[in-house]
Design a protein around this motif. Structure first.
Motif, short mmCIF file in Angstrom:
data_model
loop_
_atom_site.label_atom_id
_atom_site.label_comp_id
_atom_site.label_asym_id
_atom_site.label_seq_id
_atom_site.Cartn_x
_atom_site.Cartn_y
_atom_site.Cartn_z
N LYS A 25 0.84 -1.21 0.00
CA LYS A 25 0.00 0.00 0.00
C LYS A 25 0.87 1.26 0.00
O LYS A 25 1.88 1.30 0.70
CB LYS A 25 -0.94 0.00 1.21
CG LYS A 25 -0.24 0.03 2.56
CD LYS A 25 -1.22 -0.26 3.69
CE LYS A 25 -0.54 -0.04 5.04
NZ LYS A 25 -1.29 -0.64 6.15
N ILE A 67 -6.49 -6.40 2.46
CA ILE A 67 -6.27 -6.49 3.91
C ILE A 67 -6.93 -5.36 4.68
O ILE A 67 -6.92 -5.36 5.91
CB ILE A 67 -4.75 -6.53 4.25
CG1 ILE A 67 -4.07 -5.22 3.81
CG2 ILE A 67 -4.07 -7.73 3.61
CD1 ILE A 67 -2.64 -5.08 4.34
N MET A 195 2.58 -8.20 11.70
CA MET A 195 3.00 -7.13 10.81
C MET A 195 4.49 -6.89 11.06
O MET A 195 5.12 -7.64 11.79
CB MET A 195 2.17 -5.86 11.11
CG MET A 195 0.69 -6.16 11.07
SD MET A 195 -0.51 -4.89 11.58
CE MET A 195 0.23 -3.34 11.17
N SER A 196 5.05 -5.82 10.48
CA SER A 196 6.49 -5.59 10.62
C SER A 196 6.96 -5.64 12.08
O SER A 196 8.00 -6.23 12.38
CB SER A 196 6.88 -4.24 10.02
OG SER A 196 6.68 -4.26 8.63
N ARG A 211 1.61 -10.31 7.34
CA ARG A 211 1.37 -9.18 6.44
C ARG A 211 2.40 -8.11 6.73
O ARG A 211 2.28 -7.37 7.71
CB ARG A 211 -0.05 -8.63 6.66
CG ARG A 211 -1.17 -9.69 6.65
CD ARG A 211 -2.52 -9.06 6.98
NE ARG A 211 -2.46 -8.22 8.16
CZ ARG A 211 -2.67 -8.64 9.40
NH1 ARG A 211 -3.01 -9.90 9.64
NH2 ARG A 211 -2.56 -7.81 10.41
N ILE A 212 3.43 -8.03 5.89
CA ILE A 212 4.56 -7.16 6.22
C ILE A 212 4.76 -6.08 5.16
O ILE A 212 4.91 -6.39 3.97
CB ILE A 212 5.83 -8.02 6.40
CG1 ILE A 212 5.60 -9.02 7.55
CG2 ILE A 212 7.04 -7.13 6.69
CD1 ILE A 212 6.79 -9.89 7.86
N GLY A 213 4.73 -4.83 5.60
CA GLY A 213 4.90 -3.70 4.69
C GLY A 213 6.21 -2.97 4.90
O GLY A 213 7.17 -3.14 4.14
N SER A 214 6.28 -2.15 5.94
CA SER A 214 7.43 -1.25 6.09
C SER A 214 8.77 -1.98 6.25
O SER A 214 9.80 -1.45 5.81
CB SER A 214 7.19 -0.27 7.23
OG SER A 214 6.68 -0.93 8.36
N ARG A 220 6.09 4.26 4.81
CA ARG A 220 5.10 4.57 3.79
C ARG A 220 5.35 5.93 3.15
O ARG A 220 5.80 6.86 3.80
CB ARG A 220 3.70 4.55 4.42
CG ARG A 220 2.75 3.61 3.71
CD ARG A 220 2.77 2.19 4.22
NE ARG A 220 2.30 2.06 5.59
CZ ARG A 220 2.52 0.98 6.33
NH1 ARG A 220 3.21 -0.05 5.87
NH2 ARG A 220 2.06 0.93 7.55
C1 LIG Z 1 -0.47 -1.61 6.67
C2 LIG Z 1 -0.93 -2.94 7.16
C3 LIG Z 1 0.00 -3.96 7.43
C4 LIG Z 1 1.49 -3.81 7.29
O1 LIG Z 1 1.98 -2.92 8.26
P1 LIG Z 1 3.57 -2.76 8.51
O2 LIG Z 1 3.65 -2.33 9.92
O3 LIG Z 1 4.05 -1.74 7.53
O4 LIG Z 1 4.20 -4.08 8.28
C5 LIG Z 1 -0.52 -5.19 7.85
N1 LIG Z 1 -1.83 -5.40 7.99
C6 LIG Z 1 -2.74 -4.44 7.76
C7 LIG Z 1 -4.18 -4.74 7.94
C8 LIG Z 1 -2.32 -3.18 7.33
O5 LIG Z 1 -3.23 -2.22 7.09
#
Ligand SMILES: *Cc1c(COP(=O)(O)O)cnc(C)c1O
Length: 225
Positions: A25, A67, A195-196, A211-214, A220
């Protein structure tokens, strides 16, 4: 480290039964392509329009996971292609997904989002609502959605004991639900948590989808709201 190095590092820490959802995202298609070229195929987005624009531009073998909170009137845009919706937080939404899935002659896999955090802003069923939904006659009618597991977000805190407790609760609920409603099913097997900041704890507590983003893409690019 680069995006693909970050992914490699995270994958090296995941047990064989845990899959990585790369949360892209706010990130541009070129970042997603870098991850893709490193072998990553599952990407998570939290906004319908953003996910759909990216889906149209990127390789067709990507698995797109929704998500984020989903509004019923937007389900139609993702119904043709979405491979898993993590964030189903009401029976009403599930009915809308079922209706759109029917139009495309497909069965859409979904996770039911459970409210496990103490923060009030988080969406999701509580334990009682979950049992009510799964045992309702309305639910029994839905033939174009398949519930493959549960999803939850822990409280955003440094208190690791609290995070363990919340994820542990979700794992217990998962086992109870499986026993009560899906005892013979091979498909009710996913637990989306982590998450992260908390995925290592989530894995210790039985996560199958992180679910890993940052930690992959960096901070972001713009504020979310
Ligand atoms: C943004 C998001 C994540 C990832 O978050 P990070 O802390 O960047 O890993 C995971 N799950 C959901 C539902 C999110 O909105």
């Amino acid at each position: 480290m680069s995006i693909s190095e970050n992914i490699k590092h995270i994958l090296s820490e995941l047990p064989a039964n845990v899959r990585l959802v790369a949360v892209s995202k706010t990130k541009p298609c070129e970042d997603i392509l870098e991850a893709y070229n490193g072998g990553q195929r599952i990407f998570g987005e939290n906004k319908v329009q953003e996910m759909t624009t990216k889906q149209e531009q990127l390789p067709s073998d990507i698995e797109w996971h929704m998500i984020g909170h989903l509004q019923t009137n937007k389900v139609k845009y993702i119904a043709p292609y979405v491979s898993l919706i993590h964030s189903v937080d009401s029976l009403h939404l599930l009915e809308a997904i079922n209706k759109e899935a029917m139009k495309h002659n497909r069965i859409i896999d979904c996770l039911l989002q459970i409210h496990i955090a103490t923060e009030e802003t988080k969406f999701g069923f509580d334990d009682t609502e979950l049992n009510q939904a799964l045992s309702s006659p309305e639910f029994a009618e839905l033939k174009n959605v398949r519930i493959v597991g549960l999803m939850g977000m822990a409280t955003n805190t440094d208190d690791t004991i609290k995070i363990h407790h919340e994820f542990g609760h979700l794992h217990q609920l998962f086992q109870d639900i499986k026993k009560a409603y899906y005892p013979e099913s091979g498909y009710f097997k996913e637990l989306s948590m982590g998450m992260s900041g908390d995925y290592k704890i989530a894995i210790e507590e039985g996560s199958t989808l992180v679910r890993i983003g940052s930690a992959i893409f960096g901070a972001r690019n713009y504020p979310l709201h």
